[in-house]
Scaffold this motif. Structure first.
Motif, PDB file in Angstrom:
ATOM      1  N   VAL A   8       3.070 -31.866  18.373  1.00  0.00           N
ATOM      2  CA  VAL A   8       2.596 -30.837  19.296  1.00  0.00           C
ATOM      3  C   VAL A   8       3.490 -29.597  19.291  1.00  0.00           C
ATOM      4  N   LYS A   9       4.782 -29.777  19.099  1.00  0.00           N
ATOM      5  CA  LYS A   9       5.703 -28.635  19.075  1.00  0.00           C
ATOM      6  C   LYS A   9       5.416 -27.752  17.859  1.00  0.00           C
ATOM      7  N   LYS A  10       5.191 -28.365  16.702  1.00  0.00           N
ATOM      8  CA  LYS A  10       4.858 -27.619  15.494  1.00  0.00           C
ATOM      9  C   LYS A  10       3.515 -26.914  15.657  1.00  0.00           C
ATOM     10  N   PHE A  11       2.545 -27.622  16.228  1.00  0.00           N
ATOM     11  CA  PHE A  11       1.223 -27.033  16.434  1.00  0.00           C
ATOM     12  C   PHE A  11       1.327 -25.838  17.393  1.00  0.00           C
ATOM     13  N   ALA A  12       2.116 -25.967  18.450  1.00  0.00           N
ATOM     14  CA  ALA A  12       2.314 -24.862  19.400  1.00  0.00           C
ATOM     15  C   ALA A  12       2.942 -23.659  18.694  1.00  0.00           C
ATOM     16  N   ARG A  13       3.886 -23.900  17.780  1.00  0.00           N
ATOM     17  CA  ARG A  13       4.501 -22.794  17.019  1.00  0.00           C
ATOM     18  C   ARG A  13       3.458 -22.084  16.164  1.00  0.00           C
ATOM     19  N   ILE A  14       2.587 -22.852  15.534  1.00  0.00           N
ATOM     20  CA  ILE A  14       1.517 -22.262  14.717  1.00  0.00           C
ATOM     21  C   ILE A  14       0.618 -21.406  15.608  1.00  0.00           C
ATOM     22  N   LEU A  15       0.198 -21.965  16.748  1.00  0.00           N
ATOM     23  CA  LEU A  15      -0.693 -21.236  17.653  1.00  0.00           C
ATOM     24  C   LEU A  15      -0.028 -19.964  18.179  1.00  0.00           C
ATOM     25  N   GLY A  16       1.263 -20.018  18.412  1.00  0.00           N
ATOM     26  CA  GLY A  16       1.977 -18.875  18.948  1.00  0.00           C
ATOM     27  C   GLY A  16       2.018 -17.668  18.031  1.00  0.00           C
ATOM     28  N   LYS A  17       1.681 -17.850  16.771  1.00  0.00           N
ATOM     29  CA  LYS A  17       1.697 -16.755  15.800  1.00  0.00           C
ATOM     30  C   LYS A  17       0.315 -16.163  15.555  1.00  0.00           C
ATOM     31  N   LEU A  18      -0.692 -16.676  16.245  1.00  0.00           N
ATOM     32  CA  LEU A  18      -2.073 -16.256  16.000  1.00  0.00           C
ATOM     33  C   LEU A  18      -2.485 -15.102  16.906  1.00  0.00           C
ATOM     34  N   GLU A  19      -3.606 -14.479  16.568  1.00  0.00           N
ATOM     35  CA  GLU A  19      -4.148 -13.370  17.362  1.00  0.00           C
ATOM     36  C   GLU A  19      -4.382 -13.813  18.798  1.00  0.00           C
ATOM     37  N   GLU A  20      -4.030 -12.943  19.710  1.00  0.00           N
ATOM     38  CA  GLU A  20      -4.123 -13.260  21.133  1.00  0.00           C
ATOM     39  C   GLU A  20      -5.561 -13.217  21.653  1.00  0.00           C
ATOM     40  N   HIS A  21      -6.312 -12.202  21.271  1.00  0.00           N
ATOM     41  CA  HIS A  21      -7.683 -12.011  21.766  1.00  0.00           C
ATOM     42  C   HIS A  21      -8.633 -11.886  20.594  1.00  0.00           C
ATOM     43  N   LEU A  22      -9.716 -12.655  20.666  1.00  0.00           N
ATOM     44  CA  LEU A  22     -10.703 -12.672  19.599  1.00  0.00           C
ATOM     45  C   LEU A  22     -12.105 -12.566  20.198  1.00  0.00           C
ATOM     46  N   GLU A  23     -13.024 -12.088  19.405  1.00  0.00           N
ATOM     47  CA  GLU A  23     -14.365 -11.751  19.893  1.00  0.00           C
ATOM     48  C   GLU A  23     -15.118 -12.913  20.537  1.00  0.00           C
ATOM     49  N   VAL A  24     -15.321 -14.001  19.825  1.00  0.00           N
ATOM     50  CA  VAL A  24     -16.177 -15.080  20.319  1.00  0.00           C
ATOM     51  C   VAL A  24     -15.524 -15.809  21.491  1.00  0.00           C
ATOM     52  N   SER A  25     -14.274 -16.189  21.339  1.00  0.00           N
ATOM     53  CA  SER A  25     -13.620 -16.945  22.411  1.00  0.00           C
ATOM     54  C   SER A  25     -13.409 -16.084  23.656  1.00  0.00           C
ATOM     55  N   ASP A  26     -13.123 -14.803  23.504  1.00  0.00           N
ATOM     56  CA  ASP A  26     -12.989 -13.931  24.672  1.00  0.00           C
ATOM     57  C   ASP A  26     -14.326 -13.777  25.395  1.00  0.00           C
ATOM     58  N   ALA A  27     -15.412 -13.609  24.645  1.00  0.00           N
ATOM     59  CA  ALA A  27     -16.739 -13.484  25.264  1.00  0.00           C
ATOM     60  C   ALA A  27     -17.120 -14.774  25.997  1.00  0.00           C
ATOM     61  N   PHE A  28     -16.808 -15.915  25.399  1.00  0.00           N
ATOM     62  CA  PHE A  28     -17.087 -17.195  26.051  1.00  0.00           C
ATOM     63  C   PHE A  28     -16.292 -17.309  27.345  1.00  0.00           C
ATOM     64  N   GLU A  29     -15.016 -16.986  27.274  1.00  0.00           N
ATOM     65  CA  GLU A  29     -14.169 -17.068  28.461  1.00  0.00           C
ATOM     66  C   GLU A  29     -14.687 -16.137  29.562  1.00  0.00           C
ATOM     67  N   ASP A  30     -15.111 -14.933  29.194  1.00  0.00           N
ATOM     68  CA  ASP A  30     -15.672 -14.006  30.178  1.00  0.00           C
ATOM     69  C   ASP A  30     -16.914 -14.595  30.841  1.00  0.00           C
ATOM     70  N   ALA A  31     -17.704 -15.355  30.076  1.00  0.00           N
ATOM     71  CA  ALA A  31     -18.945 -15.931  30.602  1.00  0.00           C
ATOM     72  C   ALA A  31     -18.713 -17.133  31.518  1.00  0.00           C
TER      73      ALA A  31
END
Length: 140
Positions: A8-31
């Motif tokens: 999980v620590k390695k996976f969290a490091r990978i996630l921490g380097k990714l784009e913060e806001h993205l089109e589909v997931s942001d739109a879903f979260e807004d909904a």
């Protein structure tokens, strides 16, 4: 066939380097989540915190008997549909696949059903492959 698992620590490091806001997931979260209900600046912040915290026994409503070191287990137990979508989209899953998962999940209720729908479209083996291929690519 053994599925890939990550700490999980390695996976969290990978996630921490990714784009913060993205089109589909942001739109879903807004909904599905009102602005006033958000406790995170982004799903990147939320998910890195979630996976990093798995290595502890947690606190409050999120306590567990023993720490979890398996990103696979954490992903499959995660009850955040917006987080699941962001992980896949940020790791580079096919946008149309992410969009199809989001559209189907929007029609599902309650939250656990939304997560099941998303994991049906975006299962752990796909997520693990995307995550490990990113780390292999970065090492070259």
């Amino acid at each position: 066939m053994n599925e890939i698992d990550l700490d999980v620590k390695k996976f969290a490091r990978i996630l921490g380097k990714l784009e913060e806001h993205l089109e589909v997931s942001d739109a879903f979260e807004d909904a599905v989540v009102g602005q006033s209900e958000r406790r995170w600046s982004s799903q990147r912040e939320h998910m890195t915190s979630w996976f990093r915290g798995q290595r502890t026994t947690g606190s409050g409503a999120y306590t567990r008997n023993k720490p979890n070191h398996s990103a696979k287990r954490a992903y499959n137990r995660l009850q955040s549909p917006e987080g699941l979508l962001w992980i896949a989209e940020a790791l580079g899953a096919d946008t149309e696949l992410v969009r199809a998962a989001a559209d189907e999940a929007l029609a599902a209720k309650p939250n656990q059903s939304r997560c099941a729908v998303i994991r049906r479209h975006l299962p752990w083996p796909m997520i693990a492959e995307l995550a490990t291929s990113r780390t292999r690519w970065r090492r070259r």
